[in-house]
Design a protein around this motif. Sequence first.
Motif, PDB file in Angstrom:
ATOM      1  N   UNK A 285      -4.665  13.734  -3.154  1.00 22.74           N
ATOM      2  CA  UNK A 285      -5.069  12.354  -3.426  1.00 22.74           C
ATOM      3  C   UNK A 285      -5.262  12.133  -4.921  1.00 22.74           C
ATOM      4  N   UNK A 286      -5.923  13.082  -5.578  1.00 23.19           N
ATOM      5  CA  UNK A 286      -6.151  12.952  -7.020  1.00 23.19           C
ATOM      6  C   UNK A 286      -4.833  12.928  -7.794  1.00 23.19           C
TER       7      UNK A 286
ATOM      8  N   UNK B 206       0.816  -1.205   0.000  1.00 30.98           N
ATOM      9  CA  UNK B 206       0.000   0.000   0.000  1.00 30.98           C
ATOM     10  C   UNK B 206       0.847   1.252   0.000  1.00 30.98           C
ATOM     11  N   UNK B 207       0.192   2.368  -0.297  1.00 33.07           N
ATOM     12  CA  UNK B 207       0.827   3.685  -0.333  1.00 33.07           C
ATOM     13  C   UNK B 207       0.296   4.507   0.837  1.00 33.07           C
ATOM     14  N   UNK B 208       1.197   5.035   1.656  1.00 33.94           N
ATOM     15  CA  UNK B 208       0.814   5.944   2.740  1.00 33.94           C
ATOM     16  C   UNK B 208       0.984   7.361   2.219  1.00 33.94           C
ATOM     17  N   UNK B 209      -0.138   8.004   1.870  1.00 36.37           N
ATOM     18  CA  UNK B 209      -0.069   9.358   1.308  1.00 36.37           C
ATOM     19  C   UNK B 209       0.230  10.403   2.373  1.00 36.37           C
ATOM     20  N   UNK B 210      -0.180  10.125   3.604  1.00 30.55           N
ATOM     21  CA  UNK B 210       0.016  11.068   4.712  1.00 30.55           C
ATOM     22  C   UNK B 210      -0.118  10.312   6.026  1.00 30.55           C
ATOM     23  N   UNK B 211       0.531  10.847   7.068  1.00 30.52           N
ATOM     24  CA  UNK B 211       0.407  10.260   8.400  1.00 30.52           C
ATOM     25  C   UNK B 211      -0.576  11.043   9.268  1.00 30.52           C
ATOM     26  N   UNK B 212      -0.796  12.302   8.925  1.00 28.31           N
ATOM     27  CA  UNK B 212      -1.735  13.073   9.750  1.00 28.31           C
ATOM     28  C   UNK B 212      -3.155  12.562   9.502  1.00 28.31           C
TER      29      UNK B 212
ATOM     30  N   UNK C  87       1.713  16.984   6.074  1.00 29.67           N
ATOM     31  CA  UNK C  87       2.509  16.683   4.879  1.00 29.67           C
ATOM     32  C   UNK C  87       1.800  15.606   4.060  1.00 29.67           C
ATOM     33  N   UNK C  88       1.932  15.695   2.748  1.00 29.01           N
ATOM     34  CA  UNK C  88       1.226  14.768   1.853  1.00 29.01           C
ATOM     35  C   UNK C  88       2.168  14.369   0.718  1.00 29.01           C
ATOM     36  N   UNK C  89       1.963  13.182   0.199  1.00 33.74           N
ATOM     37  CA  UNK C  89       2.815  12.698  -0.890  1.00 33.74           C
ATOM     38  C   UNK C  89       2.727  13.629  -2.103  1.00 33.74           C
ATOM     39  N   UNK C  90       3.879  14.023  -2.619  1.00 34.01           N
ATOM     40  CA  UNK C  90       3.929  14.900  -3.785  1.00 34.01           C
ATOM     41  C   UNK C  90       3.775  14.084  -5.067  1.00 34.01           C
TER      42      UNK C  90
ATOM     43  N   UNK D 226      -8.169  11.372   2.466  1.00 34.68           N
ATOM     44  CA  UNK D 226      -9.116  12.371   1.964  1.00 34.68           C
ATOM     45  C   UNK D 226      -8.920  13.755   2.577  1.00 34.68           C
ATOM     46  N   UNK D 227      -8.008  13.898   3.544  1.00 35.63           N
ATOM     47  CA  UNK D 227      -7.786  15.206   4.160  1.00 35.63           C
ATOM     48  C   UNK D 227      -7.105  16.185   3.204  1.00 35.63           C
ATOM     49  N   UNK D 228      -6.528  15.664   2.144  1.00 37.80           N
ATOM     50  CA  UNK D 228      -5.988  16.516   1.074  1.00 37.80           C
ATOM     51  C   UNK D 228      -6.476  15.915  -0.240  1.00 37.80           C
TER      52      UNK D 228
END
Length: 331
Positions: A78-79, A17-23, A42-45, A72-74
Amino acid sequence: MGKSASKLKIERLFSGGIITNYYCSSACRHCLYNSSPSWKKEYMTEEMADKVFKTLKNFSVFSVHIGGGEPFLNFEGLKKVINKAIENGIYIEYIETNASWVENEDEAKRKLKELKNLGVETILVSISPFHNEYIPFKKVLRLIQLLDETGIRIFPWIDGFIKEIKSLDMEKTHSLSEYKDIFGENYIRYLPQRYYLTLNGRAIKTFEEYFPTKTADEIIKNSSACLELYSKSHFHMDLFGNFIPNPCVGFRISIDDVGKELDTSKYFFVSLLYTQGVKGLFEFAKENYGYTPSKRFLNKCSLCFDIRRFLVLDKNVEAPDLGPREFYENI
């Protein structure tokens, strides 16, 4: 396994899986990654997503799930991650969500339609007493209804909890102690079994009072090499470009080094655990930093986490293979 006795090499990958963010909007008491609202936002670029998906392709991995934190917080972020997956020919098996972001129905439905148009077919909706401590169940049911209306498949994780959660006030959140008061003393004790839970991360602290514990000496006596670090199924890759073997959270291996024999000086702690087990880590921390255990432990992972947390937070040890620091702070 095609690896030397002393050097770890992640040679093949299967599912992950991909962890896009920890927050996250929650700080669930079972969370493997110690996610919470306290993490930096912080979110995956796009650049990192592209690198991660290209790495996966090199290992013949062509499908992954997306999780967090709460992805979904960003939503714009996500898109972008999904678009990079599509560009690289990587199929998104499902996206995990706790439904906390569902406020306005029209806006939520618009977002779901956008995801469907991008090719997302399935959303995993978290359903458990852990999540219900932070999210009223009415919000979860609203998301399930919107998914149904949008034509996106619902992956309820886990629908076996629905009946008991619905028996409580669905407009409110409910603590684990409430569940214990209503359903009995053993209710929490059986949650790991019912949720297929890995007793690591924040679950260590949550369940230490419900299961038998051992002294550090008892654990060390039966210590063996931690071959879990070689795990190649249900791995995760995070927004910082780290490969995280399942279930060894709090460790990190740069995705640039996946597929190579790991440098034992760069990956000192990973290598130590891989060859000597928690006994080696315990002796290193004791001899070099004066570590002494202050409690009893659930399992070897519990002891390992306690030692690493001591090194990172109490002794400010900075190492390429230990982190992120916030993982240790958000227990």
